[in-house]
Scaffold this motif. Structure first.
Motif, short mmCIF file in Angstrom:
data_model
loop_
_atom_site.label_atom_id
_atom_site.label_comp_id
_atom_site.label_asym_id
_atom_site.label_seq_id
_atom_site.Cartn_x
_atom_site.Cartn_y
_atom_site.Cartn_z
N GLN A 1 0.84 -1.18 0.00
CA GLN A 1 0.00 0.00 0.00
C GLN A 1 0.88 1.24 0.00
OE1 GLN A 1 -3.07 -0.21 2.89
NE2 GLN A 1 -4.07 1.67 2.24
N VAL A 2 0.39 2.32 -0.60
CA VAL A 2 1.16 3.55 -0.67
C VAL A 2 0.25 4.72 -0.32
CG1 VAL A 2 0.68 3.83 -3.15
CG2 VAL A 2 2.67 4.94 -2.13
N GLN A 3 0.80 5.68 0.38
CA GLN A 3 0.09 6.92 0.68
C GLN A 3 0.71 8.05 -0.13
OE1 GLN A 3 0.29 7.11 5.02
NE2 GLN A 3 -1.82 6.39 5.13
N LEU A 4 -0.14 8.89 -0.67
CA LEU A 4 0.30 9.96 -1.56
C LEU A 4 -0.11 11.31 -1.00
CD1 LEU A 4 -0.92 8.30 -4.88
CD2 LEU A 4 1.38 8.21 -3.92
N VAL A 5 0.81 12.26 -1.01
CA VAL A 5 0.54 13.60 -0.50
C VAL A 5 1.02 14.63 -1.52
CG1 VAL A 5 0.93 15.26 1.34
CG2 VAL A 5 0.76 12.82 1.88
N GLU A 6 0.07 15.38 -2.06
CA GLU A 6 0.40 16.41 -3.05
C GLU A 6 0.74 17.73 -2.35
OE1 GLU A 6 -3.18 14.14 -4.91
OE2 GLU A 6 -2.61 14.94 -2.95
N SER A 7 1.54 18.54 -3.03
CA SER A 7 1.85 19.88 -2.57
C SER A 7 2.23 20.73 -3.78
CB SER A 7 3.00 19.87 -1.55
OG SER A 7 4.17 19.35 -2.14
N GLY A 8 2.27 22.04 -3.57
CA GLY A 8 2.74 22.94 -4.62
C GLY A 8 1.65 23.71 -5.34
N GLY A 9 0.40 23.43 -5.02
CA GLY A 9 -0.68 24.17 -5.66
C GLY A 9 -0.75 25.60 -5.15
N GLY A 10 -1.60 26.38 -5.77
CA GLY A 10 -1.77 27.77 -5.34
C GLY A 10 -2.38 28.61 -6.42
N LEU A 11 -2.25 29.92 -6.23
CA LEU A 11 -2.79 30.90 -7.18
C LEU A 11 -1.65 31.41 -8.05
CD1 LEU A 11 -5.03 32.82 -8.20
CD2 LEU A 11 -4.38 34.35 -6.32
N ARG A 27 8.51 1.78 0.36
CA ARG A 27 9.81 1.53 -0.28
C ARG A 27 9.68 0.95 -1.67
NH1 ARG A 27 12.51 -2.08 4.28
NH2 ARG A 27 10.41 -2.92 4.25
N THR A 28 8.45 0.93 -2.22
CA THR A 28 8.24 0.30 -3.52
C THR A 28 7.77 1.29 -4.57
OG1 THR A 28 6.00 -0.30 -2.88
CG2 THR A 28 7.74 -1.93 -2.48
N PHE A 29 8.11 2.56 -4.40
CA PHE A 29 7.63 3.60 -5.32
C PHE A 29 7.97 3.26 -6.76
CE2 PHE A 29 6.14 7.66 -6.48
CZ PHE A 29 7.05 8.27 -7.34
N SER A 30 9.12 2.66 -6.98
CA SER A 30 9.57 2.38 -8.34
C SER A 30 8.74 1.30 -9.04
CB SER A 30 11.04 1.98 -8.35
OG SER A 30 11.23 0.80 -7.59
N THR A 31 7.88 0.62 -8.31
CA THR A 31 7.03 -0.39 -8.91
C THR A 31 5.68 0.17 -9.36
OG1 THR A 31 5.98 -1.09 -6.85
CG2 THR A 31 8.06 -2.16 -7.45
N ASN A 74 12.69 8.31 -8.32
CA ASN A 74 12.43 7.10 -7.53
C ASN A 74 13.34 7.02 -6.29
OD1 ASN A 74 10.44 6.36 -9.31
ND2 ASN A 74 11.69 4.84 -10.39
N ALA A 75 14.43 7.75 -6.30
CA ALA A 75 15.34 7.72 -5.15
C ALA A 75 14.73 8.42 -3.93
CB ALA A 75 16.66 8.38 -5.51
N VAL A 76 13.82 9.38 -4.20
CA VAL A 76 13.20 10.11 -3.09
C VAL A 76 11.68 9.93 -3.09
CG1 VAL A 76 15.06 11.77 -2.86
CG2 VAL A 76 13.17 12.25 -4.42
#
Length: 127
Positions: A1-11, A27-31, A74-76
């Motif tokens: 399972q993976v949790q995703l958190v977005e950022s960077g939006g705005g006006l 630890r499996t983001f690359s998959t 994928n490293a981060v």
């Protein structure tokens, strides 16, 4: 399972730029095949861009080609969407999404193909 958190939006003003980020847990983001979607009230969620597991293949919806760039590190464990030459019609809530990919160069284009979703980040383009 993976949790995703977005950022960077705005006006941002028309013609300006924004960079969205999507940080993934685990630890499996690359998959995972990753995608960016957007939605405005009263309309269906639409795909903006998608990227294969290793980043070798990308897809863009026609309205953002040449203006937006999807990438991943994928490293981060992070997905990005660089948005340039923003237009008022880019205003929406932007979501990142993930699903496991069978092959290295697999892409998915429909929201029903994706398993995991972030909470969304608002992008507003207005003068």
């Amino acid at each position: 399972q993976v949790q995703l958190v977005e950022s960077g939006g705005g006006l941002e003003q028309p013609g300006g730029s924004l960079r969205l980020s999507c940080a993934a847990s685990g630890r499996t983001f690359s998959t995972y095949v990753m995608g960016w979607f957007r939605q405005v009230p009263g309309k269906e969620r639409e795909v903006v861009a998608a990227i294969s597991r290793a980043g070798s293949r990308t897809y863009y919806t026609a309205s953002v080609k040449g203006r937006f760039t999807i990438s991943r590190d994928n490293a981060v464990n992070t997905l990005y969407l660089q948005m340039n030459s923003l237009k008022a019609e880019d205003t929406a809530v932007y979501y990142c999404a993930a699903r496991t990919g069978m092959f290295t160069d697999t892409l998915y284009y429909k929201d029903s193909d994706y398993t995991y979703w972030g909470q969304g980040t608002q992008v507003t383009v207005s003068s």
